[in-house]
Design a protein around this motif. Structure first.
Motif, PDB file in Angstrom:
ATOM      1  N   ILE A   7     -47.987 -41.780  -7.244  1.00 32.86           N
ATOM      2  CA  ILE A   7     -47.134 -40.666  -6.851  1.00 32.86           C
ATOM      3  C   ILE A   7     -46.209 -40.355  -8.013  1.00 32.86           C
ATOM      4  CG2 ILE A   7     -45.425 -39.863  -5.184  1.00 32.86           C
ATOM      5  CD1 ILE A   7     -47.078 -42.879  -4.043  1.00 32.86           C
ATOM      6  N   ILE A   8     -46.232 -39.120  -8.501  1.00 29.63           N
ATOM      7  CA  ILE A   8     -45.361 -38.714  -9.605  1.00 29.63           C
ATOM      8  C   ILE A   8     -44.539 -37.532  -9.138  1.00 29.63           C
ATOM      9  CG2 ILE A   8     -45.204 -38.015 -12.020  1.00 29.63           C
ATOM     10  CD1 ILE A   8     -48.499 -39.220 -11.259  1.00 29.63           C
ATOM     11  N   VAL A  64     -51.106 -38.007  -6.831  1.00 32.66           N
ATOM     12  CA  VAL A  64     -50.464 -36.850  -6.209  1.00 32.66           C
ATOM     13  C   VAL A  64     -49.132 -36.548  -6.894  1.00 32.66           C
ATOM     14  CG1 VAL A  64     -49.474 -38.329  -4.400  1.00 32.66           C
ATOM     15  CG2 VAL A  64     -49.615 -35.872  -4.028  1.00 32.66           C
ATOM     16  N   THR A  65     -48.878 -35.287  -7.173  1.00 32.27           N
ATOM     17  CA  THR A  65     -47.624 -34.865  -7.794  1.00 32.27           C
ATOM     18  C   THR A  65     -47.224 -33.497  -7.257  1.00 32.27           C
ATOM     19  OG1 THR A  65     -46.492 -34.448  -9.902  1.00 32.27           O
ATOM     20  CG2 THR A  65     -48.803 -33.794  -9.775  1.00 32.27           C
ATOM     21  N   TYR A  83     -48.876 -32.101 -13.303  1.00 31.54           N
ATOM     22  CA  TYR A  83     -50.239 -31.864 -12.804  1.00 31.54           C
ATOM     23  C   TYR A  83     -51.136 -31.364 -13.938  1.00 31.54           C
ATOM     24  CZ  TYR A  83     -54.108 -29.888 -10.118  1.00 31.54           C
ATOM     25  OH  TYR A  83     -55.357 -29.592  -9.629  1.00 31.54           O
ATOM     26  N   ASP A  84     -50.640 -30.429 -14.731  1.00 28.21           N
ATOM     27  CA  ASP A  84     -51.450 -29.850 -15.818  1.00 28.21           C
ATOM     28  C   ASP A  84     -51.776 -30.900 -16.874  1.00 28.21           C
ATOM     29  OD1 ASP A  84     -51.343 -27.405 -14.549  1.00 28.21           O
ATOM     30  OD2 ASP A  84     -49.696 -26.628 -15.766  1.00 28.21           O
ATOM     31  N   ASP A 135     -61.204 -35.221  -9.385  1.00 31.73           N
ATOM     32  CA  ASP A 135     -61.082 -34.878  -7.961  1.00 31.73           C
ATOM     33  C   ASP A 135     -60.005 -35.691  -7.254  1.00 31.73           C
ATOM     34  OD1 ASP A 135     -63.115 -33.064  -8.268  1.00 31.73           O
ATOM     35  OD2 ASP A 135     -64.684 -34.373  -7.467  1.00 31.73           O
ATOM     36  N   LYS A 136     -59.564 -36.781  -7.875  1.00 22.67           N
ATOM     37  CA  LYS A 136     -58.503 -37.596  -7.267  1.00 22.67           C
ATOM     38  C   LYS A 136     -57.113 -36.983  -7.431  1.00 22.67           C
ATOM     39  CE  LYS A 136     -60.977 -41.984  -7.930  1.00 22.67           C
ATOM     40  NZ  LYS A 136     -60.934 -43.330  -8.555  1.00 22.67           N
ATOM     41  N   LEU A 137     -56.983 -36.017  -8.320  1.00 22.45           N
ATOM     42  CA  LEU A 137     -55.683 -35.399  -8.595  1.00 22.45           C
ATOM     43  C   LEU A 137     -55.383 -34.317  -7.571  1.00 22.45           C
ATOM     44  CD1 LEU A 137     -53.212 -35.098 -10.480  1.00 22.45           C
ATOM     45  CD2 LEU A 137     -54.591 -33.503 -11.854  1.00 22.45           C
ATOM     46  N   ARG A 138     -54.166 -34.363  -6.997  1.00 22.93           N
ATOM     47  CA  ARG A 138     -53.790 -33.369  -5.987  1.00 22.93           C
ATOM     48  C   ARG A 138     -52.385 -32.852  -6.252  1.00 22.93           C
ATOM     49  NH1 ARG A 138     -51.317 -33.732  -0.741  1.00 22.93           N
ATOM     50  NH2 ARG A 138     -51.324 -36.014  -0.804  1.00 22.93           N
TER      51      ARG A 138
END
Length: 405
Positions: free
Chosen positions: A5-6, A228-229, A235-236, A251-254
């Motif tokens: 989590i960021i 997740v962020t 995110y970018d 695909d794990k990035l949300r």
């Protein structure tokens, strides 16, 4: 499954970027940085030896004018010199050497340096000092055999200029990914460790990744389910990193976009930070821990507290101790405590219970990304263990935020 989590948070009135690791629904690790400030851990410089203190087996090296760091003389054998030097003479003031920051400043102690430069990827680490080939202890025998075969040319190469360590994440990588990363790390090595010798004193030769990129890189691929962020810029940057280095994990990035429930509230990050600031930690059973950090070591006292088992006292203490062991391992990671750690469990006189507790603790410590070792139980029934010092404790980061106000 685990999550990273960021997010951005105000901590002690200071805007911070925070990266937290959640495992099985609990926050296990927290790293934070004030906005606009970046850690220098892992950076590589052309440093200059200021003086030698043979009595403590160390040199003091400047990485910029007036910025002193601690350099163990045991590292001298790995030195890459950027200045002219006659062969077979010891290190002396004025020498310019390539150094990497491998430990943060802690409790007033200077940052520590190494001359065994490390170039870290997701699957491999290339080292300039230790020129051996090694594999993570967490790899199974089948993975170790397969990966060794893929890197056979490197293993058998005579007069290697660097060593290679195969990381746990390599178990899930294809051969092409491993060799591609090796090629990239070799280019980094050439640019920094070879070409860097001609750079001027105090040059920064290598800057480490932003701490949340390092967290994404180092996370165990098999166990990481989501990153997740709610910060568009973060995110970018992570999306770009994953596209270039771990496309299968993109695909794990949300991107989290619920404005009614901030991300730090959803994952109770404020509560986790409050826990770090308290000496007393309550256990679900009603027992509690008292965690105190001294100059020399960390002491942890296990207490029965409100717990009243229905069975005999010995079994009651056993249950509290086993629960305490799990929470202690979490607190070590959450607070980033390191060095010598002494744990006073309750009523450790039963040899069978001692053995059980010792082996349970060892098993739990193997999940810690930082190297840990349960050493022994002393005649006074104190369990001794160690945890490698890398970053300073989170409580020191929090105190620094208070001082910044």
């Amino acid at each position: 499954m685990n999550k990273l989590i960021i997010t951005e948070m105000n901590i002690k009135g200071v805007p911070c970027l925070i990266c937290a690791a959640e495992e099985e629904g609990r926050i296990m690790e927290i790293r934070l940085e004030p906005m606009g400030k970046k850690s220098v851990l892992g950076n590589i410089y052309v440093g200059q030896v200021e003086n030698i203190s043979s009595n403590i087996g160390a040199a003091f090296v400047q990485i910029s004018p007036g910025e002193r760091c601690y350099f163990p003389l045991a590292e001298e054998k790995y030195c890459i010199y950027a200045s002219a030097r006659k062969e077979n003479r010891p290190l002396k003031p004025g020498d310019e050497i390539l150094v990497q920051i491998n430990r943060d400043a802690m409790k007033g102690k200077l940052p520590a340096l190494t001359s065994n430069l490390n170039f870290t990827g997701k699957y491999l680490v290339l080292t300039t000092g230790d020129k051996k080939f090694g594999l993570s202890n967490k790899l199974c025998s089948e993975d170790r055999s397969r990966l060794s075969k893929w890197l056979e040319d490197e293993i058998l190469c005579p007069d290697k200029e660097y060593g290679i360590i195969v990381r746990t994440n390599a178990a899930d990588a294809e051969k092409e990914e491993i060799l591609r990363e090796l090629s990239y790390l070799k280019k980094q090595y050439q640019k920094v460790a070879v070409d860097g010798k001609s750079r001027t004193c105090f040059s920064r030769l290598y800057e480490t990744e932003t701490f949340y990129i390092s967290a994404a890189r180092d996370a165990n691929s098999r166990e990481l389910s989501e990153i997740v962020t709610d910060v568009p810029g973060v995110y970018d940057r992570i999306a770009q990193y994953l596209s270039e280095n771990s496309a299968d994990e993109k695909d794990k990035l949300r991107m989290y976009q619920d404005k009614l429930l901030p991300l730090h509230k959803l994952y109770s990050l404020e509560k986790a930070i409050e826990t770090i600031e308290k000496e007393k930690v309550w256990l679900d059973s009603g027992g509690f821990l008292v965690i105190q950090q001294t100059e020399a070591f960390v002491s942890i006292d296990v207490n029965s507290g409100k717990f009243m088992g229905r069975k005999k006292a010995e079994e009651t203490y056993r249950k509290i101790n086993l629960e305490a062991a799990r929470e202690i391992v979490r607190q070590l990671r959450l607070r980033n405590l390191s060095g010598i750690i002494l744990i006073d469990f309750i009523n450790m006189e039963n040899p069978d219970h001692q053995d059980e507790l010792f082996h349970v603790l060892q098993k739990l410590l193997r999940k810690d990304p930082v190297r840990c070792r349960a050493v022994d139980i002393t005649p006074l029934n104190i369990l001794e263990m160690t945890r490698k010092k890398v970053r300073r404790p989170v409580i020191e980061d929090l105190r620094e935020l208070c001082n910044a106000l």
